[in-house]
Design a protein around this motif. Structure first.
Motif, mmCIF file in Angstrom:
data_model
loop_
_atom_site.group_PDB
_atom_site.id
_atom_site.type_symbol
_atom_site.label_atom_id
_atom_site.label_comp_id
_atom_site.label_asym_id
_atom_site.label_seq_id
_atom_site.Cartn_x
_atom_site.Cartn_y
_atom_site.Cartn_z
ATOM 1 N N LYS A 284 -17.311 -72.999 -5.575
ATOM 2 C CA LYS A 284 -16.219 -72.034 -5.599
ATOM 3 C C LYS A 284 -15.344 -72.740 -6.822
ATOM 4 O O LYS A 284 -15.160 -73.788 -7.384
ATOM 5 N N THR A 285 -14.823 -71.633 -7.705
ATOM 6 C CA THR A 285 -13.929 -72.028 -8.849
ATOM 7 C C THR A 285 -12.444 -71.769 -8.693
ATOM 8 O O THR A 285 -12.077 -70.885 -7.806
ATOM 9 N N ASP A 286 -11.600 -72.280 -9.431
ATOM 10 C CA ASP A 286 -10.007 -72.024 -9.765
ATOM 11 C C ASP A 286 -9.679 -72.292 -10.884
ATOM 12 O O ASP A 286 -10.279 -72.647 -11.834
ATOM 13 N N ARG A 332 -10.793 -72.311 -16.290
ATOM 14 C CA ARG A 332 -11.441 -72.275 -15.048
ATOM 15 C C ARG A 332 -12.414 -73.426 -14.752
ATOM 16 O O ARG A 332 -13.173 -73.797 -15.798
ATOM 17 N N GLU A 335 -13.514 -75.865 -8.262
ATOM 18 C CA GLU A 335 -12.447 -76.568 -7.441
ATOM 19 C C GLU A 335 -12.270 -77.936 -7.105
ATOM 20 O O GLU A 335 -11.192 -78.445 -7.405
ATOM 21 N N ILE A 338 -10.411 -79.386 -10.184
ATOM 22 C CA ILE A 338 -8.811 -79.005 -10.315
ATOM 23 C C ILE A 338 -8.107 -80.276 -10.359
ATOM 24 O O ILE A 338 -7.235 -80.494 -11.452
ATOM 25 N N ASN A 339 -7.923 -81.150 -9.247
ATOM 26 C CA ASN A 339 -7.202 -81.993 -8.831
ATOM 27 C C ASN A 339 -7.324 -83.182 -10.155
ATOM 28 O O ASN A 339 -6.300 -83.906 -10.322
#
Length: 516
Positions: A284-286, A332, A335, A338-339
């Motif tokens: 999954k991506t964010d 993008r 996930e 991201i952090n």
């Protein structure tokens, strides 16, 4: 005999690739019109492309593979016309899916020459179709339109048509900008899966409001609403796609049949022994927002990512640069990253920025200092060694303050004297430099008037010389220096001193001195 056999086999091997290329170079399909006459119509670009171009995509290389459980023979099965009609009628669609000989030609194309491309699209649809459906649902459109990119781009996000349409939805640049997709040297949002899908849904919705028929909408997506309206006018107001068919552009004539064939093959592929590629869905991506220009190499190095994965997730960035300086830009990432990006954001920006962001924000023109006045560029000071030395001497010459004169050289109230450096007597270059610096320091209206007066005096002096006069005098104006007067009258400070018996370094405002 053996030698002859080897030669024949080599010739056959040489012929096979050329024969395959010949098949892939076909740009048209032959159909029969209502009068039984054969005609050729153009194939959509996606139906003429090599499969090789899609297998090199990052997702295809990393998440698609042959399904070992699919053991169907790689042989197309054909059926009667009635079977095709029945299957098309069973599709759960709002848009009508009629059958005819033209539709059959496109079904044959997908089940025959393009069957391996269909296998790729059946696997790749897992990456894209969910986003297509969300966008179409947002505009309350028929979900069968999700197969429009099958005929537009063959689900190749990097597709570029021969007329310059780009991306999965094949937007032309003018249409893209009309639907708020950014296209410039660094960014092309036609390649952005999410933004392009919603823009396409918006565009399709607008076309339906204009035309009121989904077959006409699909045709207009290919050639534009104006050409559809023109075909309607030429057909005396007829609004049935199949009635205005002969008056449409060649490629558009095949567009609706190809759309019907795409819906057929994406649902009935098993009946034609087509094996979908096995799909492993990526993580999954964010997205994160960045407000600095940052290169993919900087991100990949600090986060330990594959740069090709970054390109795949962010295909809208044409030069691998996220242009955050122009306004907040989205990036993008998986996930899990991201952090890590947020925690190391400063390190990302600081990683060898000069190597990846060579565009300078400020430059200095070589040669000195320049001013621009009325679109003209003038050099006002030079950085060369000689010029610097001259400027230093001129600074010393002008540094002597105005002083009252002791004998005949006293200066009244409100009058000025300007000193020159004796060491510069014979240097005309230094005198010119001193004159320029003095002029720059005088900004008052009186200085401007004195300058005009000096020019008039110079013209009068020239006329006197032309009349044969042997001597010439000028009046010292406020702010004048010996070097300026010498410059204006084509002489030197040394000669002025000799002609006027000046032994010091000052001259009196209002006094006449000889210049010749």
């Amino acid at each position: 005999m053996r030698k002859t056999y080897i030669i024949v086999m080599l010739l056959l091997l040489a012929f096979v690739p050329s024969a395959r290329a010949q098949v892939n170079q076909e740009k048209t399909v032959t159909v029969s019109n209502a009068n039984g006459k054969e005609e050729q119509i153009d194939l959509p670009t996606s139906m003429t492309e090599e499969l090789d171009s899609t297998t090199q995509i990052y997702k295809a290389k990393n998440y698609l593979s042959r399904d070992p459980n699919c053991n169907m023979p790689d042989v197309n099965r054909t059926y009667s016309a009635e079977v095709y009609k029945q299957r098309l009628s069973k599709l759960p669609t709002i848009i009508e899916m009629p059958y005819n000989d033209i539709v059959q030609k496109f079904i044959d194309r997908y089940t025959g020459e393009l069957r391996h491309s269909v296998g790729y699209m059946l696997g790749a649809q897992n990456f894209y179709i969910p986003v297509f459906e969300e966008a179409l649902e947002a505009y309350d459109l028929p979900l069968e339109l999700k197969y429009l990119p099958v005929i537009e781009s063959a689900l190749n996000p990097q597709a570029v048509s021969r007329v310059g349409a780009v991306g999965l939805w094949q937007f032309m640049i003018t249409t893209a900008k009309r639907y708020d997709l950014t296209v410039n040297s660094l960014v092309d949002e036609r390649r952005d899966l999410y933004k392009a899908s919603y823009a396409a849904a918006h565009y399709l919705s607008d076309l339906y409001k204009k035309l009121g028929d989904w077959n006409l909408v699909i045709a207009a997506y290919n050639c534009g609403a104006d050409k559809i309206k023109k075909a309607i006018r030429r057909s005396r107001g007829e609004r049935d796609y199949w009635k205005i068919y002969p008056r449409l552009p060649k490629e558009t004539r095949g567009y609706v049949p190809a759309f019907i064939a795409a819906n057929y093959i994406m649902n009935y592929y098993c009946d034609h022994n087509i094996c979908p590629l096995k799909t492993t869905l990526p993580a999954k991506t964010d997205t994160v927002m960045v407000d600095h220009d940052v290169h993919f190499e900087q991100i990949a190095h600090v986060l330990g990512m594959d740069i090709d994965e970054l390109r795949d997730l962010n295909p809208q960035y044409r030069r691998d640069i996220v242009n955050g300086n122009s306004g907040q830009a989205s990036l993008r990432l998986p996930e899990a990253m991201i952090n890590k990006f947020i925690d190391n954001e400063d390190s990302v920006y600081a990683y060898t920025p000069d190597n990846y962001q060579p565009k300078r924000t400020e430059v200095e023109a070589e040669g000195g200092r320049y001013v621009v006045n009325k679109n003209q560029v003038t050099l006002v000071s030079s950085t060369s060694g000689k010029k610097k030395a001259d400027d230093n001497k001129a600074d010393k010459a002008e540094a002597t303050p105005a002083t009252p004169k002791d004998d005949n050289t006293s200066v009244g109230d409100g009058q000025k004297t300007v000193s020159t450096n004796d060491s510069n007597d014979d240097s005309e270059q230094t005198e010119r430099s001193s004159r320029k610096r003095s002029y720059r320091s005088r900004k008052s209206q009186s200085s401007s008037k004195n300058s005009r007066s000096s020019k008039r005096q110079s013209k009068k002096s020239k006329k006197k010389r032309n009349k044969g006069q042997q001597s010439k005098s000028v009046t010292v104006k406020s702010g004048d220096t010996l070097s300026e007067i010498a410059e204006r009258n084509h002489t030197t400070v040394k000669k002025l001193r000799k002609l006027n018996g000046i032994s010091g370094s000052t001259i009196q405002n209002g006094k006449k001195i000889k210049v010749k």
